[in-house]
Enzyme design. Structure first.
Site, PDB file in Angstrom:
ATOM      1  NE  ARG A   1       6.141   6.617   0.866  1.00 19.43           N
ATOM      2  CZ  ARG A   1       5.304   6.323   1.865  1.00 19.43           C
ATOM      3  NH1 ARG A   1       4.269   5.541   1.653  1.00 19.43           N
ATOM      4  NH2 ARG A   1       5.492   6.837   3.079  1.00 19.43           N
TER       5      ARG A   1
ATOM      6  CG  ASP B   1       0.723  -0.138   9.301  1.00 21.13           C
ATOM      7  OD1 ASP B   1       0.335   0.704  10.135  1.00 21.13           O
ATOM      8  OD2 ASP B   1       1.157   0.178   8.174  1.00 21.13           O
TER       9      ASP B   1
ATOM     10  CE  LYS C   1      -2.998   0.492   3.540  1.00 22.38           C
ATOM     11  NZ  LYS C   1      -3.089   1.754   4.287  1.00 22.38           N
TER      12      LYS C   1
HETATM   13  C1  S3P Z   1       2.666   4.665   6.296  1.00 27.41           C
HETATM   14  C2  S3P Z   1       3.235   4.954   7.499  1.00 27.41           C
HETATM   15  C3  S3P Z   1       2.738   4.473   8.795  1.00 27.41           C
HETATM   16  C4  S3P Z   1       1.741   3.334   8.617  1.00 27.41           C
HETATM   17  C5  S3P Z   1       0.754   3.580   7.500  1.00 27.41           C
HETATM   18  C6  S3P Z   1       1.473   3.788   6.196  1.00 27.41           C
HETATM   19  C7  S3P Z   1       3.247   5.227   5.079  1.00 27.41           C
HETATM   20  O1  S3P Z   1       2.082   5.536   9.428  1.00 27.41           O
HETATM   21  O2  S3P Z   1       1.032   3.106   9.812  1.00 27.41           O
HETATM   22  O3  S3P Z   1      -0.116   2.464   7.368  1.00 27.41           O
HETATM   23  O4  S3P Z   1       2.896   4.733   3.983  1.00 27.41           O
HETATM   24  O5  S3P Z   1       4.066   6.126   5.193  1.00 27.41           O
HETATM   25  P1  S3P Z   1       2.922   6.559  10.363  1.00 27.41           P
HETATM   26  O6  S3P Z   1       4.043   6.990   9.549  1.00 27.41           O
HETATM   27  O7  S3P Z   1       2.020   7.700  10.710  1.00 27.41           O
HETATM   28  O8  S3P Z   1       3.288   5.754  11.551  1.00 27.41           O
END
Ligand code: S3P
Length: 733
Positions: A325, A614, A320
């Site tokens: 990105r 996650d 994801k």
């Molecule tokens: C993500 C960063 C994480 C993660 C989210 C996806 C990302 O969040 O929990 O599911 O793609 O940068 P945080 O950076 O706020 O911890």
């Protein structure tokens, strides 16, 4: 009600009379039509009870008079029945234009009587005449009523009851709004269909054209065999609204002409891809599964039954974080970016749609393949409205960074869960860079970002370990004067840094500090999105806790900033073998073989928390299945994810008979037996999937509520889980 008079027994009048009679809504259905043969057919075929000699006779003593005559005939019919009406006779019509009906009423009555309720059933067919009457024509169709300020509520209610009695759904809107909406959705398409068929029929070799015209021509022009008189009248009656939408359409058609002339394939592709998405979305709306609806729908329930197996070989959907990105950087790059393995989940699709809304041409997704025609670093255009980002915190935070550097204003919105999540963590440092960002109270969405601010670089120490905040600031840094640096308190996922480098935009990383200098450009390339380790995690735990399990997961992303789940499971005694290690487009990837192992509780090292951020919902399930105590601390971030994952997991575990001790920044879990029960996922995809895995060691069924959002990160989860032997099914009640 006693007597209804239907004046005009065409398709609509005839169908209404037939439907009313069939359902016994009036004691007597009296009909009148100026064409004697139609009137007789109506009587002989049992569509009406009585054939009146004149419109006047029909209307006399009626409780309800329905004018189902062509738009242009309304005034003369009204004049002829005027003397037959009592003050309580309710009058309605079925015409496609409401403005002209109201004008005809005022011309005849001087003012509009309170018993007049203009109406329009959105139903019909290209067939006309009483012979085509169909008593089911209005079932599940909409009827629009356009009452006026002085229309009496009792009259509206009477008309509504009749239509609802015929199976229709009734809604109300203003006369002007109705005429504009119908000009766009009905009148313009008819005009184009008539015009196209006429043009082609006038071509010299028209026989050839029609002989070879297949499905597309037929589908598109079906409505050109509608009643010409009726349609002429509609365009005369709804002149202003149809001209407005026709002009808009002509301008856009002119643009397509220029694009064809100039061989401008990007513009053509842009129009076609946007239209396809809109049309597909529209089909979904009609079948009640619109994107936005799925996101909030609470009625998807998972039923997970014990004694499942975990066997075989699978590949889970694309990562994801990397999928988001790939669209963002592809859109800002010069050139065409080809993405394989893109996650077709609702979160990353929201990102894709938002860039389409900002004018970026994107082909696909088609079985994981997406082609992005980069607009260049300054090529985004103002979207037509707020950008809706569904459930995705990543999208909102990373977008904030990109949009802070644009010339146009934007508003970022999301679903119920996203609307509660903290955005101050990105808004505050963006403001330090000179961005103009507004949030709701407590730093919640919607975010309003003003365009045109000149950003300045900052050197920022992240107060929390967050890849989203780091990425937001690096992306804003692309638009800032000078070198923007972000220092993180602990390593977090570095996909943004890796992908920027991959696009030829240098990111300097020294220890915990990552820096970019604004003013550069990105060059498009190819991206192969690995399978998402966060999705693989459910199967890693599933296999680890199920006696006899043996599962292979292919092509899993093994970025060192993401492998906390493997490190933690191994520390608990998990049996995970890593092989076929390779580097794919800057990201490490491997195959994983997982077998059942007896797990033991551990104190989870705090340095692993951001690397498994996650995966905790499903790691909690592993902890329940382990011997002894598992203790997690330093994980307060879990409280601001799609749900408060500490509390929601503790509540869910309690419901299936597992006691835990909740800490402000973590949880203590004793290995214990899972019973069964009902669990609420609070719309959090990862909670829903974690409890599905729990069923493998439960004594009885686990029912999991509010699971629609599994589609945000893991479309096809249920069937993939079934394919390895997990007993889970969906009950979309
Ligand atoms: C993500 C960063 C994480 C993660 C989210 C996806 C990302 O969040 O929990 O599911 O793609 O940068 P945080 O950076 O706020 O911890």
């Amino acid at each position: 009600m006693d007597k209804v008079a239907i004046i005009g027994l065409g398709l609509i009048g005839g169908s209404l009379a037939k439907a009313i009679r069939k359902r016994g809504l009036f004691r007597q259905v009296v009909g009148y039509d100026a064409r004697e043969t139609d009137l007789n057919t109506g009587l002989e075929s049992g569509i009406i009870d009585v054939a009146a000699k004149s419109a006047f006779d029909a209307a006399q003593g009626a409780d309800l008079v329905v004018l189902a005559v062509p738009v242009r005939a309304v005034e003369s019919v009204l004049t002829s029945i005027r003397g037959a009406l009592s003050p309580s006779t309710v009058i309605t019509d079925v015409g496609s234009v409401k403005g002209s009906f109201v004008e005809a009423i005022s011309a005849v009555f001087g003012e509009i009587p309170p018993t007049v309720v203009p109406g329009h059933p959105i139903a019909g067919s290209e067939k006309s005449g009483v012979m085509a009457a169909n008593d089911e024509l209005f079932v599940n169709h909409r009827v629009i009523l356009t009452p006026l300020e002085n229309t009496c509520p009792v009259s509206i209610e009477k008309v509504r009851t009749v239509w609802e009695g015929c199976g229709a759904t009734v809604l109300e809107m203003s006369v002007a709004h109705h005429d504009e909406v119908l000009a766009a959705t009905s009148h313009l398409p008819h005009l184009i269909a008539f015009s196209l068929v006429d043009t082609l029929a006038g071509e010299e070799d028209n026989r050839e054209i029609f002989r070879y015209a297949a499905g597309g021509f037929r589908d598109f022009t079906r409505i050109a065999s509608s009643d010409p008189i009726m349609w002429r009248d509609i365009f005369v009656a709804n002149k202003d609204a149809t001209l407005k939408v026709l002009d808009h359409f002509s301008r856009d058609l002119g643009r397509l002409r220029t694009a064809i002339e100039e061989g401008d394939s990007t513009t053509l592709l842009g129009v076609f891809t946007r239209a396809k998405v809109a049309r597909d979305h529209f089909t979904k709306i009609l079948s009640g599964q619109a994107y936005s609806k799925t996101m909030t729908s609470k009625n998807v329930v998972f039923k997970a039954v014990p004694n499942g197996k975990v066997q075989g070989e699978i590949r889970v959907p694309g990562d994801k974080s990397i999928s988001h990105r790939s669209i963002m950087l592809g859109a800002l790059a010069d050139g065409v970016t080809e993405v394989e393995g893109f996650l077709e989940g609702e979160d990353s699709l929201a990102t894709l749609q938002a860039f389409r809304d900002m004018g970026v041409v994107i082909e696909g997704p088609n079985r994981g393949k997406v082609i992005i025609h980069g607009a260049g670093i300054d090529g985004l255009k103002a979207p037509p409205g707020p950008l809706y980002l569904g459930n995705s915190g990543t999208a909102m935070r990373l977008f904030a960074g990109i949009l802070a550097g644009q010339k146009f204003d934007t508003v970022l919105t999301g679903d119920e869960s996203l609307s509660k999540r903290p955005m101050g963590r990105v808004a505050d440092p963006l403001r330090k860079m000179g961005a103009i960002v507004e949030t709701e109270e407590g730093g919640r969405p919607p975010m309003r970002i003003k365009g045109g601010a000149q950003l300045k670089a900052i050197d920022y120490e992240l107060p929390m370990a967050s890849a989203q905040v780091k990425s937001c600031l690096l992306l804003a840094g692309l638009y800032a004067e000078g070198e923007t640096s972000v220092t993180e308190p602990a390593p977090t996922r570095d996909h943004t840094e890796r992908m920027l480098n991959g696009f030829g935009y240098p990111v300097r990383t020294v220890g915990a500090k990552a820096s970019v200098t604004g003013g550069g450009r990105l060059t498009a390339g190819k991206i192969d999105v690995p399978a998402d380790i966060s999705s693989a995690a459910f199967f890693l735990v599933a296999a680890s806790i199920t006696p006899g399990a043996d599962l292979t997961l292919r092509h899993v992303g093994m970025n060192p900033t993401r492998v906390g789940v493997i490190n933690i499971l191994r520390q608990m005694g998990g049996d995970i073998e890593v092989f076929n290690e390779q580097n794919v487009g800057g990201e490490p990837v491997a195959d994983l073989r997982v077998r059942y192992a007896e797990l033991t509780g551990i104190q989870i090292p705090e340095d692993q928390v951001p690397l498994a951020i996650d995966e905790f919902p499903v790691l909690f399930i592993a902890a329940v299945c382990a011997k002894g105590e598992t203790r997690l601390t330093g994980a307060e971030e879990l409280r601001v994810k799609e749900s408060d994952r500490i509390q929601v997991m503790a509540d869910g575990l309690a419901n299936v008979g597992v006691k835990t001790e909740v800490l402000p920044d973590g949880i203590v879990i004793q290995g214990s037996q899972i019973e069964g029960g009902i669990v609420d996922s609070h719309g959090d995809h990862r909670i829903a999937m974690a409890f599905t895995v729990a069923s493998l060691r439960a004594k009885s069924d686990i029912i999991i509520r509010d699971c629609a959002n599994v589609a945000t990160s893991f479309p096809g989860f249920v069937s993939l889980a079934q394919s390895v032997g997990i007993n889970v099914s969906v009950d979309a009640g």
